[in-house]
Design an enzyme around this catalytic site. Sequence first.
Site, PDB file in Angstrom:
ATOM      1  N   CYS A   8      -8.960   2.995  23.552  1.00 59.33           N
ATOM      2  CA  CYS A   8      -8.163   3.978  24.266  1.00 59.33           C
ATOM      3  C   CYS A   8      -8.180   5.312  23.555  1.00 59.33           C
ATOM      4  O   CYS A   8      -8.645   5.439  22.436  1.00 59.33           O
ATOM      5  CB  CYS A   8      -6.715   3.511  24.383  1.00 59.33           C
ATOM      6  SG  CYS A   8      -6.526   1.956  25.244  1.00 59.33           S
ATOM      7  N   GLY A  36     -12.101   5.679  27.076  1.00 65.01           N
ATOM      8  CA  GLY A  36     -11.586   4.736  28.061  1.00 65.01           C
ATOM      9  C   GLY A  36     -11.750   5.260  29.463  1.00 65.01           C
ATOM     10  O   GLY A  36     -11.301   6.364  29.762  1.00 65.01           O
ATOM     11  N   ASN A 114      -3.130   3.515  21.194  1.00 65.29           N
ATOM     12  CA  ASN A 114      -4.557   3.208  20.995  1.00 65.29           C
ATOM     13  C   ASN A 114      -4.655   2.191  19.875  1.00 65.29           C
ATOM     14  O   ASN A 114      -4.149   2.422  18.784  1.00 65.29           O
ATOM     15  CB  ASN A 114      -5.309   4.498  20.621  1.00 65.29           C
ATOM     16  CG  ASN A 114      -6.756   4.244  20.204  1.00 65.29           C
ATOM     17  OD1 ASN A 114      -7.308   4.981  19.403  1.00 65.29           O
ATOM     18  ND2 ASN A 114      -7.374   3.201  20.729  1.00 65.29           N
ATOM     19  N   GLY A 115      -5.293   1.076  20.166  1.00 66.62           N
ATOM     20  CA  GLY A 115      -5.446   0.038  19.146  1.00 66.62           C
ATOM     21  C   GLY A 115      -4.979  -1.310  19.661  1.00 66.62           C
ATOM     22  O   GLY A 115      -4.631  -1.443  20.833  1.00 66.62           O
TER      23      GLY A 115
END
Length: 464
Positions: A8, A36, A114-115
Site C-alpha cells: 500500500c 497499490g 501500509n504494511g
Amino acid sequence: MSGVHEECGVVGIYAPQGEDIVRFLYYGLLSLQHRGQEACGIAVTDTGRDELDVNCIKDLGLVSEVFSKETLAALNGNLGIGHVRYSTTGESVRENTQPLVLNYCKGKLSLAHNGNIVNTDELREELIRTGAIFHTTMDSELIAFHIAKNRVHSKSVEEAVYKTAKKLKGAYGLVIMSPKKLIAVRDPFGIRPLCLGRRGKTYIVASESCALNSMGAEFIRDIEPGEIVTITEEGITSNYKLKQETKAHCVFEYIYFARLDSVIDGIKVYDARIKAGELLYKRHPVDADIVTGVPESGIAAAKGFAKASGIPFDLAFHKNSYIGRTFIKPSQSERSIGVQMKLSVLEEVVKDKRVVLVDDSIVRGTTMENLVKMLKKAGAKEVHIRISSPPFMYPCYYGVDVPSNKELIATRKSAEKINETIGGDTLEYLSVEDLQETAKGLMICTACFTGEYKAGQKSNDNEG
Ligand code: 5GP
Ligand code: MG
C-alpha cells in the site's frame, strides 16, 4: 483461505493556515499508484469549522477511476489522509478499502496503513477480553480500534497511538487523523518507508518522496523507525520511545517496489538498482551483443549491467503502460496472457543477437518464461537471464503480496531447474551479500530470500 497480503501507499497532509489540501492528496495518491492499484480513498476534515466532520470517499479502482473532478470538488478541507491499496486474494471488497473512519470518544478517527501486522490474533483477543464485539480480521481495523479504546484512558490521541504501537508486531507505516491532528507512525524496524515534507506552512507525510515532488513540496527527512510524529496547529513534535537498535528496512522497496525517483532512508532507489546491475555483471559476466531490461523495474539494473560490462544497452520490449501489473490477474493462464498483452518484442533489436535479459525478480516464473519464448521467437540467438535479487523463496509477512511459498518457483526448484523451465541459456541471481552492498550500511530485511524474519513471524500462515 489465504489471507489478504497487501502493498500500500499512504499520504497525510495538514495545512494549519486553512488551505484546501484535497488536490494535493490526489496528486500524492497518483504518484503512489504503483504501490497499490486495487483500491484507494481520501478522508478530509476542515479544522476551521465548529462542527468537525470527516468526509471520506473510497472505492475499488485506480485513483483516476475513483476520483473525478466532481468527486474531488465535493471534498474539501485542510487536514486529510489518503491510501492506495493492493491485495492479491479474492477479498478485494469495498469493506477493505481505506482510509478507515470510525467514531470514538473524541469525534472521528481516520487511519490509513501500509504494511502487515503479524500479531493480529493477540490484538483481537485483547479487544474481545475488554468486551468489544468484534468480527474483523483486518489488521488495520484492529489498530484503529485499539487506538480508540486506548484514547479513553490517555491524555492525548498521540499517547493512545503510542500505547497501541507498543503492542503491534510487524510492519506499519501509519497516517492517522484525529479531529485536529495529523499523526504519522513508522514501525521500530522501519520496514516500510515513510517520509516527511513541507510545502510552505503545510506539512506532508507520504510513503515515498516521489509523492512530495508531485505536489511541489520539499523533502524534509525520513520519519525514523519507531518515531511517532504529531502535527498540530502549533507545529510538529516527535515521540521516539519506540526506537530500537535493530532495523529491518525492506530491501524489496529498492529492488522492485518503490518508484525509481524516490529516495528512501538516504538511498536513491535508482542508485541501488544501478549498483545491483553492476554487481550482477561483476559476479556473473557473460559475452553478449546487447543488454536489455524488463520494463519498468528491470531497466535500471540492466543499465547498471551494461555500464559495468561495456555491452550496449538496448530496448527489446515495448510496454503498454495502460495495463495493470500482471500480478493482478488471478489465474495462471490469465497471467501469461497478461505478460503478452503488456510487453511486445522489438524484433529488429534482438534478431540474431546474444541478449542479456535483466529483471528485478522471479516470483512464479511466469514473466521470464514468456519473455524468453518471445525473444527466441523473434530470433534472439541466446538469452542470458540476470536477476537483480536473490532467489525469492519465502513469503513476506510484512506487506509484500506473495501469498504462499507454494507459488514461489525458487522454493521448489534450483536455479538450474528454473532455467530449464523458463528456457534461458544461463540464469544467475544476485547474492544476499551483494544485495546488502546495494543498500550500503542500512540494516535490511531479507526474509523473502533468507527466511530470517527479524520483525516476527505469523504463527498461523493461513491468515492475513
Ligand atoms: P513472476 O512472473 O515470476 O511471477 O513475477 C516476476 C515479475 O513480477 C517481475 O517482473 C517483477 O518485476 C514483478 N514483481 C515482483 N514482485 C512483485 C510484487 O510483489 N508485486 C507485483 N505486482 N509484481 C511483482
Ligand atoms: Mg517487472
